[in-house]
Design a protein around this motif. Sequence first.
Motif, PDB file in Angstrom:
ATOM      1  N   PRO A 278       0.815  -1.222   0.000  1.00 28.25           N
ATOM      2  CA  PRO A 278       0.000   0.000   0.000  1.00 28.25           C
ATOM      3  C   PRO A 278       0.850   1.275   0.000  1.00 28.25           C
ATOM      4  O   PRO A 278       1.759   1.428   0.814  1.00 28.25           O
TER       5      PRO A 278
ATOM      6  N   ARG B  42       1.443   5.181   0.722  1.00 24.39           N
ATOM      7  CA  ARG B  42       1.006   6.129   1.746  1.00 24.39           C
ATOM      8  C   ARG B  42       1.474   7.529   1.366  1.00 24.39           C
ATOM      9  O   ARG B  42       2.321   7.696   0.514  1.00 24.39           O
TER      10      ARG B  42
ATOM     11  N   ARG C 134      -3.227   2.963   0.275  1.00 26.62           N
ATOM     12  CA  ARG C 134      -3.686   2.777   1.650  1.00 26.62           C
ATOM     13  C   ARG C 134      -4.946   3.564   1.950  1.00 26.62           C
ATOM     14  O   ARG C 134      -5.837   3.090   2.660  1.00 26.62           O
TER      15      ARG C 134
END
Length: 378
Positions: free
Chosen positions: A169, A171, A223
């Motif tokens: 993910p 970020r 995310r």
Amino acid sequence: MSRSDAVVQVGVLGAGAWAQFAHLPGFARDPRCKVVAIADPVPERAQALAQQFGIPHVYAAHEELIARHDLDLVDVCTPSATHFALSWAALDAGRHVLCEKPVAYDYQDTRRAAAFAASRGLKTKLGFTFRYSPAMRYMKALIDDGFIGEPFIFNGYEQNSQWLDPQTPLRQVDHEADQSVIQVSSLAGYGAPIMDIGHLCMGSRFAQVVGTMKNFIPERMVRATGTMMRMNIDDGDIFIGEFANGAIGSIQTSFVTVGNYPGIEARVYGSRGALICRMVEEHGIAETLKAATADSLEFTALEIPHRFYPTGGSPRESWRSLFYANLTASFISEIRGDVAGNEGNFDDGAHVQELINAVERSFRQRRWVTIPLEADVA
């Protein structure tokens, strides 16, 4: 703060992983300071770190912490988009400020914050963690002592494979940005530390640059959304440039190049010698420094003198706590007046951010760009 025997009272904004593994251990290691308060919009996170590090006061709102009258230093360890507003509020409250990079995405805002701090007689420091690594401290001392002679060439790398897997993910990205245009990511988030090191080692700043950015992996897990989506970000970039003092340099950053985190390497070549500082955690060692001279061309590993380590530090400590302990110790010394000056401050951050903005402009306009940007003619 004028008394060198005073304990610096610290308030921390943000209770994420970087606060847990770098900021708070750094402060806990230094008896000259005490963290008295922590704030996070997720109170449970702040409470957990308060219990772990013995912090007496916990807040859910950053404003409540900044409003305390007993703080000397506010540490901004929050998401990037919040840095400028929180730093400004802390400075306005009369506090010294440590802020994670960047202070702002536009160098002019960072410069405004630097000027505001100076006007209030306050010290600032940016989270340029890697200029404080023991090996880099030693490398800078050798350069200052004339080991390399006149600086000729700087090569900087910040490259690792944290996001080589598109399922990891992402970020700190704007998932609502225009995906038809490549957005700055690695250049800013990963370029900043090695750009700062380039300025530090060469004793000069870039005056002209030309660079490019590339999106290698288009579809990624994000995310913020929990889904795979098109993310047209620069996950790799490279630029070359000329320093104001006549030296030349190159910098390459990426988070899709095979290698271990954090992946930073700085090479400096001069008229008398050369140094290579590799700040990559490999085989249990956090960093290495190698040197060669015009009379001894084979690079040889140097032992880092004990004086460059924080209390209890060793090459086998995690780079996060090892390097950051030197950063926090540096700022505490500056605030207390134990040392003169204020290194790695918002002014240094403004120059790094201006370099980032210049490289982005170079890529978009496909040309060399001159720094300062105000003097650059389109």
